[in-house]
Scaffold this motif. Structure first.
Motif, mmCIF file in Angstrom:
data_model
loop_
_atom_site.group_PDB
_atom_site.id
_atom_site.type_symbol
_atom_site.label_atom_id
_atom_site.label_comp_id
_atom_site.label_asym_id
_atom_site.label_seq_id
_atom_site.Cartn_x
_atom_site.Cartn_y
_atom_site.Cartn_z
ATOM 1 N N ALA A 20 27.726 45.722 -24.707
ATOM 2 C CA ALA A 20 28.530 44.661 -25.313
ATOM 3 C C ALA A 20 28.971 45.033 -26.717
ATOM 4 O O ALA A 20 28.169 45.413 -27.548
ATOM 5 C CB ALA A 20 27.725 43.360 -25.348
ATOM 6 N N GLN A 21 30.270 44.920 -26.980
ATOM 7 C CA GLN A 21 30.825 45.210 -28.303
ATOM 8 C C GLN A 21 32.067 44.366 -28.488
ATOM 9 O O GLN A 21 32.980 44.399 -27.666
ATOM 10 C CB GLN A 21 31.186 46.689 -28.423
ATOM 11 N N VAL A 22 32.090 43.578 -29.579
ATOM 12 C CA VAL A 22 33.228 42.695 -29.826
ATOM 13 C C VAL A 22 33.628 42.794 -31.286
ATOM 14 O O VAL A 22 32.888 43.304 -32.124
ATOM 15 C CB VAL A 22 32.902 41.218 -29.476
ATOM 16 N N ALA A 23 34.837 42.272 -31.588
ATOM 17 C CA ALA A 23 35.321 42.210 -32.966
ATOM 18 C C ALA A 23 35.624 40.765 -33.306
ATOM 19 O O ALA A 23 36.096 40.003 -32.473
ATOM 20 C CB ALA A 23 36.574 43.065 -33.143
ATOM 21 N N VAL A 32 25.391 44.920 -29.508
ATOM 22 C CA VAL A 32 24.024 44.715 -29.029
ATOM 23 C C VAL A 32 23.451 46.072 -28.646
ATOM 24 O O VAL A 32 24.095 46.844 -27.920
ATOM 25 C CB VAL A 32 23.999 43.771 -27.819
ATOM 26 N N SER A 33 22.265 46.398 -29.131
ATOM 27 C CA SER A 33 21.652 47.693 -28.832
ATOM 28 C C SER A 33 21.354 47.813 -27.337
ATOM 29 O O SER A 33 21.303 46.821 -26.604
ATOM 30 C CB SER A 33 20.362 47.882 -29.634
ATOM 31 N N THR A 34 21.146 49.044 -26.890
ATOM 32 C CA THR A 34 20.912 49.307 -25.469
ATOM 33 C C THR A 34 19.692 48.559 -24.944
ATOM 34 O O THR A 34 19.708 48.022 -23.833
ATOM 35 C CB THR A 34 20.730 50.817 -25.235
ATOM 36 N N ASP A 35 18.617 48.507 -25.744
ATOM 37 C CA ASP A 35 17.396 47.828 -25.297
ATOM 38 C C ASP A 35 17.401 46.331 -25.612
ATOM 39 O O ASP A 35 16.473 45.607 -25.268
ATOM 40 C CB ASP A 35 16.161 48.478 -25.924
ATOM 41 N N ILE A 39 20.811 43.479 -32.956
ATOM 42 C CA ILE A 39 22.237 43.172 -32.988
ATOM 43 C C ILE A 39 22.776 43.707 -34.307
ATOM 44 O O ILE A 39 22.212 43.431 -35.366
ATOM 45 C CB ILE A 39 22.505 41.661 -32.870
ATOM 46 N N TYR A 40 23.872 44.470 -34.240
ATOM 47 C CA TYR A 40 24.450 45.086 -35.427
ATOM 48 C C TYR A 40 25.800 44.431 -35.732
ATOM 49 O O TYR A 40 26.589 44.140 -34.833
ATOM 50 C CB TYR A 40 24.683 46.583 -35.207
ATOM 51 N N TYR A 57 20.068 42.747 -37.121
ATOM 52 C CA TYR A 57 19.214 41.620 -36.753
ATOM 53 C C TYR A 57 18.213 42.119 -35.706
ATOM 54 O O TYR A 57 18.600 42.439 -34.573
ATOM 55 C CB TYR A 57 20.047 40.472 -36.205
ATOM 56 N N GLU A 58 16.941 42.201 -36.095
ATOM 57 C CA GLU A 58 15.914 42.711 -35.200
ATOM 58 C C GLU A 58 15.142 41.561 -34.556
ATOM 59 O O GLU A 58 14.771 40.596 -35.233
ATOM 60 C CB GLU A 58 14.938 43.604 -35.974
ATOM 61 N N PHE A 59 14.881 41.704 -33.238
ATOM 62 C CA PHE A 59 14.168 40.685 -32.486
ATOM 63 C C PHE A 59 12.823 41.226 -31.998
ATOM 64 O O PHE A 59 12.587 42.441 -32.013
ATOM 65 C CB PHE A 59 15.014 40.224 -31.293
#
Length: 238
Positions: A20-23, A32-35, A39-40, A57-59
């Motif tokens: 997932a990648q949006v602007a 969204v990272s692979t795992d 979220i960047y 943003y780390e979960f």
């Protein structure tokens, strides 16, 4: 047709199985990272292959609770899966008390490679002239490279005039060679058209590599071939 291009590129990304990648409206990227643990939010500098003004943003392991929020000036890869953020500030939320810390350099491991963060869309095709002009100004203010986008903006303005140029060139060729042979007239029109697109492409490449200003890189071939077409029209016998 920017909206149609957005839908087209989104469908192509789904077919390729991209993550997932949006602007957003301000053209910041969200990834969204692979795992799924991070979220960047960032701007990507294509020339230097770094992230500008990144936010991470780390979960937790269940990907439910927000564990840490990191912000910095610039993000650079030290290796394929190790990342360093300069002038970093972060807030830790997984402790009894919210803790705020900062450091000149902060290393993050288990990061996706740079190719994952690179925009997968052709931005100029997804924006109209007004949106692209605003985007170029925003990137300039942030210090990012904008040569290729500035050339694309000028190309949006110049594209309708390319049709007029082809008409100016085609009319004298049709009148001059059409009397002798339709095939000769058609072949000459194809050759001149290819020459126009090759010259235009060459000038645009010079503009994208900052060897020419964006305006001259796009408009010079149009002016040259338009003058040539007007000259041939003035010389043709009617």
């Amino acid at each position: 047709m920017p909206q149609a291009n957005i839908i087209q590129d989104s469908l192509r990304a789904r077919i390729r199985g991209n993550i997932a990648q949006v602007a957003t409206g301000t053209e910041r990227r969200w990834l969204v990272s692979t795992d799924g643990s991070r979220i960047y939010s960032y701007d990507f500098d294509e020339r230097r292959q770094v992230l500008l003004k990144p936010s991470v943003y780390e979960f937790d392991s269940q990907q439910v609770e927000l564990k840490r929020v990191i912000k910095g000036e610039e993000g650079e890869w030290l290796s394929a899966h190790e990342f360093e953020i300069s002038k970093a500030d972060w807030v830790s939320l997984n402790q009894a008390k919210v803790a705020r810390e900062s450091a000149e350099q902060l290393k993050i491991s288990n990061v996706d490679p740079p190719s994952t963060f690179r925009p997968t869309v052709d931005r100029p095709s997804q924006m109209n002239a007004v949106g692209l002009r605003t985007y170029v100004r925003t990137l300039k203010a942030r210090g990012a490279e904008t040569a290729a986008l500035a050339v694309a903006l000028q190309h949006k303005y110049a594209a309708p005039f390319s049709v007029i140029v082809m008409a100016l060139i085609g009319m004298p060729l049709a009148i001059s060679f059409g009397r002798k042979s339709t095939v000769v007239a058609l072949c000459s029109a194809v050759v001149v058209s290819l020459a126009f697109w090759l010259v235009s492409g060459g000038f645009q490449q010079l503009g994208e590599h900052s060897l020419l200003p964006p305006g001259p890189a796009v408009w010079t071939p149009i002016v040259i071939f338009a003058c040539g077409g007007l000259y041939f029209i003035s010389r043709v016998r009617t």
